[in-house]
Structure formats: structure tokens, C-alpha cells
Design a protein around this motif. Structure first.
Motif, PDB file in Angstrom:
ATOM      1  N   ARG A  22       0.833  -1.191   0.000  1.00 43.38           N
ATOM      2  CA  ARG A  22       0.000   0.000   0.000  1.00 43.38           C
ATOM      3  C   ARG A  22       0.872   1.246   0.000  1.00 43.38           C
ATOM      4  O   ARG A  22       2.034   1.193   0.371  1.00 43.38           O
ATOM      5  N   LEU A  23       0.279   2.373  -0.406  1.00 49.56           N
ATOM      6  CA  LEU A  23       1.016   3.632  -0.497  1.00 49.56           C
ATOM      7  C   LEU A  23       0.158   4.751   0.082  1.00 49.56           C
ATOM      8  O   LEU A  23      -1.000   4.921  -0.309  1.00 49.56           O
ATOM      9  N   ARG A  24       0.742   5.506   0.991  1.00 49.50           N
ATOM     10  CA  ARG A  24       0.046   6.648   1.592  1.00 49.50           C
ATOM     11  C   ARG A  24      -0.238   7.716   0.549  1.00 49.50           C
ATOM     12  O   ARG A  24       0.466   7.852  -0.436  1.00 49.50           O
ATOM     13  N   ARG A  25      -1.263   8.500   0.831  1.00 50.16           N
ATOM     14  CA  ARG A  25      -1.651   9.584  -0.073  1.00 50.16           C
ATOM     15  C   ARG A  25      -0.524  10.611  -0.237  1.00 50.16           C
ATOM     16  O   ARG A  25      -0.224  11.053  -1.346  1.00 50.16           O
ATOM     17  N   SER A  26       0.141  10.976   0.853  1.00 48.90           N
ATOM     18  CA  SER A  26       1.225  11.966   0.758  1.00 48.90           C
ATOM     19  C   SER A  26       2.375  11.430  -0.097  1.00 48.90           C
ATOM     20  O   SER A  26       2.929  12.164  -0.932  1.00 48.90           O
ATOM     21  N   ASN A  27       2.728  10.171   0.070  1.00 53.33           N
ATOM     22  CA  ASN A  27       3.786   9.582  -0.752  1.00 53.33           C
ATOM     23  C   ASN A  27       3.363   9.481  -2.214  1.00 53.33           C
ATOM     24  O   ASN A  27       4.187   9.623  -3.112  1.00 53.33           O
ATOM     25  N   TYR A  28       2.089   9.232  -2.448  1.00 53.48           N
ATOM     26  CA  TYR A  28       1.562   9.189  -3.810  1.00 53.48           C
ATOM     27  C   TYR A  28       1.828  10.522  -4.514  1.00 53.48           C
ATOM     28  O   TYR A  28       2.338  10.553  -5.634  1.00 53.48           O
ATOM     29  N   TRP A  29       1.478  11.624  -3.854  1.00 47.59           N
ATOM     30  CA  TRP A  29       1.699  12.943  -4.437  1.00 47.59           C
ATOM     31  C   TRP A  29       3.188  13.227  -4.613  1.00 47.59           C
ATOM     32  O   TRP A  29       3.608  13.746  -5.653  1.00 47.59           O
ATOM     33  N   ILE A  30       3.996  12.901  -3.617  1.00 49.95           N
ATOM     34  CA  ILE A  30       5.440  13.148  -3.697  1.00 49.95           C
ATOM     35  C   ILE A  30       6.047  12.363  -4.853  1.00 49.95           C
ATOM     36  O   ILE A  30       6.804  12.916  -5.664  1.00 49.95           O
ATOM     37  N   TYR A  31       5.733  11.069  -4.950  1.00 50.20           N
ATOM     38  CA  TYR A  31       6.289  10.242  -6.016  1.00 50.20           C
ATOM     39  C   TYR A  31       5.868  10.755  -7.391  1.00 50.20           C
ATOM     40  O   TYR A  31       6.664  10.803  -8.313  1.00 50.20           O
ATOM     41  N   HIS A  32       4.583  11.125  -7.520  1.00 50.80           N
ATOM     42  CA  HIS A  32       4.133  11.616  -8.820  1.00 50.80           C
ATOM     43  C   HIS A  32       4.775  12.949  -9.182  1.00 50.80           C
ATOM     44  O   HIS A  32       5.159  13.164 -10.337  1.00 50.80           O
ATOM     45  N   LEU A  33       4.906  13.854  -8.230  1.00 49.94           N
ATOM     46  CA  LEU A  33       5.544  15.134  -8.520  1.00 49.94           C
ATOM     47  C   LEU A  33       7.015  14.950  -8.881  1.00 49.94           C
ATOM     48  O   LEU A  33       7.518  15.570  -9.830  1.00 49.94           O
ATOM     49  N   LEU A  34       7.708  14.090  -8.136  1.00 55.58           N
ATOM     50  CA  LEU A  34       9.113  13.816  -8.464  1.00 55.58           C
ATOM     51  C   LEU A  34       9.244  13.124  -9.816  1.00 55.58           C
ATOM     52  O   LEU A  34      10.184  13.392 -10.572  1.00 55.58           O
ATOM     53  N   GLN A  35       8.297  12.246 -10.112  1.00 52.96           N
ATOM     54  CA  GLN A  35       8.329  11.559 -11.402  1.00 52.96           C
ATOM     55  C   GLN A  35       8.135  12.553 -12.545  1.00 52.96           C
ATOM     56  O   GLN A  35       8.836  12.495 -13.557  1.00 52.96           O
ATOM     57  N   TRP A  36       7.208  13.474 -12.401  1.00 55.68           N
ATOM     58  CA  TRP A  36       6.991  14.472 -13.449  1.00 55.68           C
ATOM     59  C   TRP A  36       8.191  15.402 -13.587  1.00 55.68           C
ATOM     60  O   TRP A  36       8.573  15.769 -14.699  1.00 55.68           O
ATOM     61  N   LEU A  37       8.799  15.770 -12.480  1.00 51.79           N
ATOM     62  CA  LEU A  37       9.999  16.605 -12.527  1.00 51.79           C
ATOM     63  C   LEU A  37      11.131  15.875 -13.246  1.00 51.79           C
ATOM     64  O   LEU A  37      11.787  16.439 -14.131  1.00 51.79           O
ATOM     65  N   ALA A  38      11.335  14.604 -12.889  1.00 48.43           N
ATOM     66  CA  ALA A  38      12.375  13.804 -13.548  1.00 48.43           C
ATOM     67  C   ALA A  38      12.074  13.644 -15.035  1.00 48.43           C
ATOM     68  O   ALA A  38      12.981  13.721 -15.871  1.00 48.43           O
ATOM     69  N   LEU A  39      10.813  13.443 -15.381  1.00 48.92           N
ATOM     70  CA  LEU A  39      10.436  13.300 -16.790  1.00 48.92           C
ATOM     71  C   LEU A  39      10.740  14.581 -17.564  1.00 48.92           C
ATOM     72  O   LEU A  39      11.269  14.519 -18.680  1.00 48.92           O
TER      73      LEU A  39
END
Length: 136
Positions: free
Chosen positions: A16-33
Motif C-alpha cells: 500500500r502507499l500513503r496519499r502523501s507519498n503518492y503525491w510526492i512520487y508523482h511530482l518527483l516523477q513528473w519533474l524527472a520526466l
């Protein structure tokens, strides 16, 4: 229990993944992309169209793209698990307009299941046996 590695955090579909980590991972993923696309664009501008290097860049780009898609699916599936839903719930996003909004609200704004569910213990550490032992 050992802390998962970065590769497990980004590419595993288990748990499972917490909501805050979900947002952090997605934002970091978009930045890296954005950074990766910028680098590839800059490199593509320096290569002539008839150069074999353009094919190497294309192949590397495909591999990187597949990695980003896999990571994004992993993050979404584990967030679905926190909401006590199957990862197949992500297919709802293919419903025009309504689906994307529904998935955004479910995964991005609503809290996960309190305590353990069929996909594992709470990522917040809520409702496990150690909590029940305090009150018994």
C-alpha cells in the motif's frame, strides 16, 4: 521488517502507499520526466537526422519511457490498494472526462483504509496488532 529499497518503492506492485507519498512520487516523477525530456531534446538538436546516434537516442528514450510508465502504474496500483481497491480500478481513468476526475479524487484526495486490509498493513502504522495489544 527491512525498509524497502528505492527500486521496490518505485517498481513494486505489492503493498500500500500513503496519499502523501503518492503525491510526492508523482511530482518527483513528473519533474524527472521534464529533465529527461529536456536532455533528450537538447541532444536531439545536436545530432543530424542521418546520424546513427539518433537511433540510439530513440532506443534509450523508449526504455526510459517504459520505466516511467511502469513506475507510474506501480504508484497508482499501490495507492488503489491503500483504498482497498484492486489495481484494475485504474482502468476507470479511460472513461472520458469522468474517469480521470474519479481516479484523481479517489487516489489523490481520499484517505486510505484505516488499519490493515487485504493488501497489507496500513502504511501509517494504524490498526496493527501492536495497537490492539495496548487496549486489550
Amino acid at each position: 521488517m527491512n525498509e524497502p529499497t528505492l527500486a521496490e518503492k518505485l517498481f513494486s506492485f505489492q503493498g500500500r502507499l500513503r496519499r502523501s507519498n503518492y503525491w510526492i512520487y508523482h511530482l518527483l516523477q513528473w519533474l524527472a520526466l521534464c529533465v529527461v525530456v529536456g536532455i533528450f531534446y537538447g541532444l536531439a538538436l545536436t545530432v543530424t537526422p542521418d546520424s546513427p546516434l539518433i537511433y540510439v537516442l530513440g532506443l534509450i528514450g523508449i526504455v526510459v519511457y517504459v520505466g516511467f510508465v511502469w513506475s507510474g502504474l506501480s504508484i497508482g496500483v499501490r495507492r488503489c490498494h491503500d483504498r482497498n481497491r484492486s489495481g484494475w480500478f485504474l482502468l476507470v481513468s479511460f472513461i472520458p472526462l469522468v474517469g480521470a476526475i474519479w481516479v484523481l479524487i479517489e487516489l489523490g484526495f481520499l484517505d486510505g483504509t484505516q488499519g490493515p486490509n487485504q493488501y497489507g498493513p496500513s502504511p501509517k502504522g494504524i490498526g496493527g496488532n501492536e495497537v490492539a495489544g495496548v487496549f486489550s
